[in-house]
Design a protein around this motif. Sequence first.
Motif, mmCIF file in Angstrom:
data_model
loop_
_atom_site.group_PDB
_atom_site.id
_atom_site.type_symbol
_atom_site.label_atom_id
_atom_site.label_comp_id
_atom_site.label_asym_id
_atom_site.label_seq_id
_atom_site.Cartn_x
_atom_site.Cartn_y
_atom_site.Cartn_z
ATOM 1 N N UNK A 11 0.844 -1.197 0.000
ATOM 2 C CA UNK A 11 0.000 0.000 0.000
ATOM 3 C C UNK A 11 0.876 1.242 0.000
ATOM 4 N N UNK A 12 0.279 2.365 -0.394
ATOM 5 C CA UNK A 12 0.976 3.636 -0.354
ATOM 6 C C UNK A 12 1.014 4.185 1.067
ATOM 7 N N UNK A 13 1.838 5.210 1.267
ATOM 8 C CA UNK A 13 1.884 5.862 2.568
ATOM 9 C C UNK A 13 2.711 5.172 3.612
ATOM 10 N N UNK A 14 3.528 4.199 3.199
ATOM 11 C CA UNK A 14 4.337 3.460 4.168
ATOM 12 C C UNK A 14 5.673 4.135 4.462
ATOM 13 N N UNK A 15 6.026 5.179 3.694
ATOM 14 C CA UNK A 15 7.344 5.800 3.854
ATOM 15 C C UNK A 15 8.391 5.158 2.965
ATOM 16 N N UNK A 16 7.940 4.508 1.903
ATOM 17 C CA UNK A 16 8.836 3.770 1.011
ATOM 18 C C UNK A 16 9.885 4.667 0.366
ATOM 19 N N UNK A 21 15.442 6.651 -0.220
ATOM 20 C CA UNK A 21 16.392 7.760 -0.342
ATOM 21 C C UNK A 21 17.446 7.706 0.761
ATOM 22 N N UNK A 22 17.017 7.431 1.980
ATOM 23 C CA UNK A 22 17.957 7.404 3.102
ATOM 24 C C UNK A 22 18.915 6.227 3.029
ATOM 25 N N UNK A 23 18.407 5.042 2.704
ATOM 26 C CA UNK A 23 19.290 3.881 2.609
ATOM 27 C C UNK A 23 20.296 4.049 1.471
ATOM 28 N N UNK A 24 19.837 4.526 0.333
ATOM 29 C CA UNK A 24 20.740 4.727 -0.805
ATOM 30 C C UNK A 24 21.818 5.746 -0.471
ATOM 31 N N UNK A 25 21.433 6.811 0.214
ATOM 32 C CA UNK A 25 22.394 7.846 0.599
ATOM 33 C C UNK A 25 23.436 7.291 1.572
ATOM 34 N N UNK A 26 22.987 6.507 2.532
ATOM 35 C CA UNK A 26 23.919 5.922 3.505
ATOM 36 C C UNK A 26 24.881 4.939 2.842
ATOM 37 N N UNK A 27 24.377 4.149 1.900
ATOM 38 C CA UNK A 27 25.244 3.206 1.186
ATOM 39 C C UNK A 27 26.267 3.970 0.341
ATOM 40 N N UNK A 28 25.847 5.056 -0.285
ATOM 41 C CA UNK A 28 26.781 5.878 -1.060
ATOM 42 C C UNK A 28 27.817 6.520 -0.141
ATOM 43 N N UNK A 29 27.409 6.936 1.028
ATOM 44 C CA UNK A 29 28.319 7.607 1.971
ATOM 45 C C UNK A 29 29.499 6.725 2.350
ATOM 46 N N UNK A 30 29.286 5.409 2.279
ATOM 47 C CA UNK A 30 30.354 4.472 2.638
ATOM 48 C C UNK A 30 31.364 4.250 1.513
ATOM 49 N N UNK A 31 31.264 5.042 0.455
ATOM 50 C CA UNK A 31 32.256 4.954 -0.618
ATOM 51 C C UNK A 31 31.781 4.215 -1.852
ATOM 52 N N UNK A 32 30.475 3.968 -1.954
ATOM 53 C CA UNK A 32 29.925 3.234 -3.092
ATOM 54 C C UNK A 32 29.345 4.162 -4.147
ATOM 55 N N UNK A 33 29.264 3.632 -5.364
ATOM 56 C CA UNK A 33 28.579 4.311 -6.457
ATOM 57 C C UNK A 33 27.151 3.767 -6.496
ATOM 58 N N UNK A 34 26.196 4.653 -6.243
ATOM 59 C CA UNK A 34 24.818 4.229 -6.027
ATOM 60 C C UNK A 34 23.870 4.986 -6.953
ATOM 61 N N UNK A 35 22.920 4.252 -7.500
ATOM 62 C CA UNK A 35 21.869 4.860 -8.300
ATOM 63 C C UNK A 35 20.512 4.613 -7.660
ATOM 64 N N UNK A 36 19.605 5.555 -7.881
ATOM 65 C CA UNK A 36 18.203 5.403 -7.461
ATOM 66 C C UNK A 36 17.342 5.646 -8.694
ATOM 67 N N UNK A 37 16.357 4.792 -8.905
ATOM 68 C CA UNK A 37 15.459 4.993 -10.031
ATOM 69 C C UNK A 37 14.021 4.982 -9.517
ATOM 70 N N UNK A 38 13.274 6.015 -9.861
ATOM 71 C CA UNK A 38 11.891 6.157 -9.398
ATOM 72 C C UNK A 38 10.963 5.521 -10.421
ATOM 73 N N UNK A 39 10.521 4.289 -10.147
ATOM 74 C CA UNK A 39 9.596 3.615 -11.058
ATOM 75 C C UNK A 39 8.148 3.764 -10.604
ATOM 76 N N UNK A 40 7.922 4.633 -9.616
ATOM 77 C CA UNK A 40 6.549 4.936 -9.207
ATOM 78 C C UNK A 40 6.012 6.009 -10.151
ATOM 79 N N UNK A 41 5.865 5.646 -11.410
ATOM 80 C CA UNK A 41 5.526 6.617 -12.456
ATOM 81 C C UNK A 41 4.157 7.269 -12.289
#
Length: 258
Positions: A11-16, A21-41
Amino acid sequence: MSKIISIHSYRGGTGKSNTTANLATLVAREGNRVGIIDTDLPSPGIHILFGFGNKHGYGTLNDFLWGRSKISDVACDVSHVLEGQGTPTSKLYLVPASVKINDISRILREGFDAELLFAGYQQLIKELKLDYLFVDTHPGLSEETLLSLTVSQIVLLILRPDQQDFQGTAVTVDVARRLKVPNLFLIVNKALPEYNFEQMCQQVQATYNVPVLGILPDSPDMLRLASQGIFTIKYSNHPISTVLQKMAKQITSKTVTI
């Protein structure tokens, strides 16, 4: 080897999107190359967290799906959100979805080629040399969502401590198992602070026979930020950030075990 990580909810509204965004940012912060793609078109929104607002002066996933652009050309470098907290190898990219009414209407009316979307994942990983690609999915179950689950090495299902979420998550877990998702985890979001989190974790794991990656407490501080930035960067010592930091480390572990 690059990993595709889909973050999904029934369902929507779960904070997905916020969690993605936060998990991807934290993984990138550790020295990784990270992409995010918004498929919630049909209902895009993650771009807001990276400071895009409602402006339209950037390429989107829609442009790729309709043959107007290469997917790497619509990937925006959003590494600035790290605010100097990353390493020299930290990179973060976002492929946003269009917020134009006409584009959303076209998606709802015509749909899009799910196989082309999957090809776009692979192109993005190759051309940007990504270590991780986070996919922010559309809630519910559809052809596009099923494809994202199928091609992912890790799937994170987000639910709230709510009976409607519990029932819908049970359906999604069953589908994920049928698709033989290699690593499936649950994240409980917006749990009231007075709950017994350890007991809740045990109950949820027993109910679905799926490991719980973490339980995120409900907090007015998240509401106050109002999607104006990445929470774990703005409030790095907050209890929510502590849980998300642990999740990010578990995601990047070689074994992906709990």
